[in-house]
Design an enzyme around this catalytic site. Structure first.
Site, PDB file in Angstrom:
ATOM      1  N   ASN A   6      -7.661   0.480   4.258  1.00  0.00           N
ATOM      2  CA  ASN A   6      -7.246  -0.548   3.302  1.00  0.00           C
ATOM      3  C   ASN A   6      -5.983  -1.194   3.872  1.00  0.00           C
ATOM      4  OD1 ASN A   6      -6.457  -2.125   1.170  1.00  0.00           O
ATOM      5  ND2 ASN A   6      -6.057  -0.438  -0.254  1.00  0.00           N
ATOM      6  N   LYS A   8      -4.476  -3.702   2.815  1.00  0.00           N
ATOM      7  CA  LYS A   8      -3.651  -4.296   1.748  1.00  0.00           C
ATOM      8  C   LYS A   8      -3.230  -5.713   2.153  1.00  0.00           C
ATOM      9  CE  LYS A   8      -2.470   0.313   0.202  1.00  0.00           C
ATOM     10  NZ  LYS A   8      -1.549   1.228  -0.427  1.00  0.00           N
ATOM     11  N   HIS A  91      -8.078  -0.287  -7.544  1.00  0.00           N
ATOM     12  CA  HIS A  91      -6.950   0.325  -6.831  1.00  0.00           C
ATOM     13  C   HIS A  91      -5.742   0.374  -7.773  1.00  0.00           C
ATOM     14  CE1 HIS A  91      -3.799   1.077  -3.925  1.00  0.00           C
ATOM     15  NE2 HIS A  91      -4.743   1.473  -3.102  1.00  0.00           N
ATOM     16  N   GLU A  93      -2.728  -0.189  -7.332  1.00  0.00           N
ATOM     17  CA  GLU A  93      -1.814  -1.341  -7.221  1.00  0.00           C
ATOM     18  C   GLU A  93      -2.309  -2.505  -8.072  1.00  0.00           C
ATOM     19  OE1 GLU A  93      -1.714  -1.584  -2.947  1.00  0.00           O
ATOM     20  OE2 GLU A  93      -0.657   0.335  -2.882  1.00  0.00           O
ATOM     21  N   GLU A 163      -7.406   8.863  -5.425  1.00  0.00           N
ATOM     22  CA  GLU A 163      -6.088   8.514  -4.883  1.00  0.00           C
ATOM     23  C   GLU A 163      -5.012   8.802  -5.935  1.00  0.00           C
ATOM     24  OE1 GLU A 163      -5.964   5.395  -1.521  1.00  0.00           O
ATOM     25  OE2 GLU A 163      -5.937   4.325  -3.409  1.00  0.00           O
ATOM     26  N   GLY A 169       1.569   6.145  -0.232  1.00  0.00           N
ATOM     27  CA  GLY A 169       2.738   5.671   0.509  1.00  0.00           C
ATOM     28  C   GLY A 169       3.972   6.559   0.383  1.00  0.00           C
ATOM     29  N   SER A 209      -1.377   8.840   1.529  1.00  0.00           N
ATOM     30  CA  SER A 209      -0.581   9.431   2.613  1.00  0.00           C
ATOM     31  C   SER A 209      -1.406  10.161   3.675  1.00  0.00           C
ATOM     32  CB  SER A 209       0.507  10.352   2.060  1.00  0.00           C
ATOM     33  OG  SER A 209       1.465   9.593   1.346  1.00  0.00           O
ATOM     34  N   GLY A 230      -4.258   3.956   4.049  1.00  0.00           N
ATOM     35  CA  GLY A 230      -3.423   2.764   3.889  1.00  0.00           C
ATOM     36  C   GLY A 230      -2.516   2.583   5.105  1.00  0.00           C
ATOM     37  N   GLY A 231      -1.278   3.023   4.989  1.00  0.00           N
ATOM     38  CA  GLY A 231      -0.264   2.818   6.038  1.00  0.00           C
ATOM     39  C   GLY A 231      -0.724   3.198   7.443  1.00  0.00           C
TER      40      GLY A 231
END
Ligand code: 13P
Length: 248
Positions: A6, A8, A91, A93, A163, A169, A209, A230-231
């Site tokens: 993802n 983002k 999600h 967010e 999640e 994150g 994470s 993600g990151g």
């Protein structure tokens, strides 16, 4: 395993071109189902670039209406038309920052399925829920609200991503037994509302994470069918290494 990136709201279209070229040059075909969920602005470029590989593409959102007066939105039909395979829905967010409620999530899922998009439904508890021991209750509500009115055969096109919001994150990850417990709770909801068979068949991923160091350990946890990253997907070299490091 299914490994979903993802991205983002990161990377311009030129940066995505570079990202995909780097990823594909290090990518081993057929090992995992790899899905890149990109910003809308790069989906058509990416579709052209991944041609001939088995990498799939996903969007990160779609409109809860089918067409018409929805300025600034993207429809399920538009995504299907450009050859997109997956869409992330629900999600955290979007639930928090963009006030996406349960009704909208349910509508989005139905529109995605109608347009032959595979849904990545994100669910997860907040830190407050966790501290109040309400994780399973939260997961049950989120899943039941999201899947309201669906037929069992439609679950074949739904992947659930567990999640925990507090893990996104943050560098914090639940204990293996907590991940296993939450995914079992997710399957129990599916078993109660649909069938035992559907609960065993549905793919459940873990997200929050995930990185190059922990990916294989998490992937090996019983009940985990894949990862939502993600990151750690933002650097193409790292992400291609992460894909290689998942040995399950
Ligand atoms: P991180 O991997 O950066 O924690 O993000 C997880 C996520 O939100 C993927 O959808």
């Amino acid at each position: 395993m299914t490994i979903i990136a993802n991205l983002k709201m990161n990377k311009t279209n030129s940066e995505i071109k570079d990202y995909i070229m780097k990823l594909l040059s290090r990518y081993e075909k057929g090992k995992h189902e790899v899905v890149l969920c990109l910003p809308f602005t790069s989906l058509t470029t990416a579709k052209f670039l991944i041609d001939g590989s088995d990498v799939k593409l996903g969007a990160q959102n779609l409109c809860d209406d089918e067409s018409g007066k929805n300025t600034g939105e993207i429809s399920g039909e538009m995504l299907h038309d450009i050859g997109i395979n997956y869409v992330i829905i629900g999600h955290s967010e979007r639930r928090t920052k963009y006030k996406e409620n349960a009704k909208a999530i349910n509508k989005k899922i139905k529109i995605a399925l109608k347009n032959r998009l595979k849904v990545v439904l994100c669910v997860g508890e907040s830190l407050a829920d966790k501290n109040l021991l309400k994780t399973f209750e939260t997961l049950k509500t989120q899943i039941e609200d999201a899947l309201k009115g669906l037929y069992e055969n439609e679950l074949e096109n739904i992947v659930i991503a567990y999640e925990p919001i507090w893990a996104i994150g943050s560098g914090k990850i639940p204990l293996a037994k907590e991940i296993e417990g939450s995914i079992k709770a997710i399957r129990k909801v599916i078993a109660n509302d649909f069938s035992e068979k559907a609960s065993q068949k549905i793919e459940v991923l873990y997200g929050g994470s995930v990185d190059n160091k922990n990916c294989n350990t998490i992937a090996k946890i019983k009940e985990v069918d894949g990862l939502l990253v993600g990151g750690a997907c933002l650097d193409a070299v790292n992400f291609s290494q992460l894909i290689k490091d998942v040995k399950v």
